[in-house]
Enzyme design. Sequence first.
Site: not given
Ligand code: NDP
Length: 259
Positions: A143, A156
């Site tokens: 991020s 975070y």
């Molecule tokens: P989403 O909330 O849309 O997706 C998060 C994903 O992570 C889901 O597929 C979820 O699947 C999975 N996940 C969360 N916790 C777990 C766990 N304990 N075990 C397995 N899978 C898990 O968010 P984003 O797509 O935005 O996020 C993706 C990445 O990008 C993250 O690392 C986030 O920190 C990073 N990011 C996002 C930004 C944004 O503005 N969107 C900015 C900067 C970084 P499920 O719930 O099915 O487990």
Amino acid sequence: MTEQTQGKFKGKHAVITGGGRGIGAAIADALAAEGAKLTLLGRNEEVLKAKAETLPAALPLSCDVTDQAAVEAVIAQAREAHGPVDILVNNAGAAHPAPFMKTSSEQLQSMLDVNLMGPWYCIQAVLPEMQERDSGRIVNIASTAALIGYKYVTAYAAAKHAVQGMTRSLALELAGRNITINSVCPGFTETDIAFDAIENIMSKTGRSREEAIAELAKHNPQKRFIQPEEVASAVLWLCEDINRSMTGQAISVAGGEVM
Ligand code: NDP
């Protein structure tokens, strides 16, 4: 599962954590379009299955990445189905905004568990076979909060900064082999994480949805939300064979917010 017969990643096995939705789903689409065989990990089996059905060769495996034994078990299953892992994308992550003094040690631990320990466990599960084959690409979706600070997301940001420390150090440890590890650092990207942040601003400040969106988008000099496909594009570039000199880096996909 019908394998794609063409593309830059034809025949390669890519594991994407959190591959069912958001940025992970866009990375899955992009890698599949270039011929990769995919394993999608995440906790929600239904979401993973629905995503896998849209792709030519994707295996959905439900797994909480904070559970090391579960990670090892699903990586063994993935290897059985698609062969050794060539590409690991540590994308699963979560953010829980809170002021520092209102962040409990349990909340801090949960941020470290999903954002740092998850990638750590996944890397430990795939690295031995990458080392045996002297080949591999690891990309962590960190991020801009891995590189600069933001108010009210201290836990975070601490976890994401730690991911970048791991990335830099491990890149050096692996430098003698054709295994690279990098971070892609998105700014605010249009997914559930950003929608949650919008709701949070609205409920805490009483601002309208448009005002909350403008508040988040103002971090980006381009004044817009990044699209998941833009993040995926950077990931694919880092995974290309030609880019073996790219290692230990943090690439911001953030409209110039960090430079
Ligand atoms: P989403 O909330 O849309 O997706 C998060 C994903 O992570 C889901 O597929 C979820 O699947 C999975 N996940 C969360 N916790 C777990 C766990 N304990 N075990 C397995 N899978 C898990 O968010 P984003 O797509 O935005 O996020 C993706 C990445 O990008 C993250 O690392 C986030 O920190 C990073 N990011 C996002 C930004 C944004 O503005 N969107 C900015 C900067 C970084 P499920 O719930 O099915 O487990």
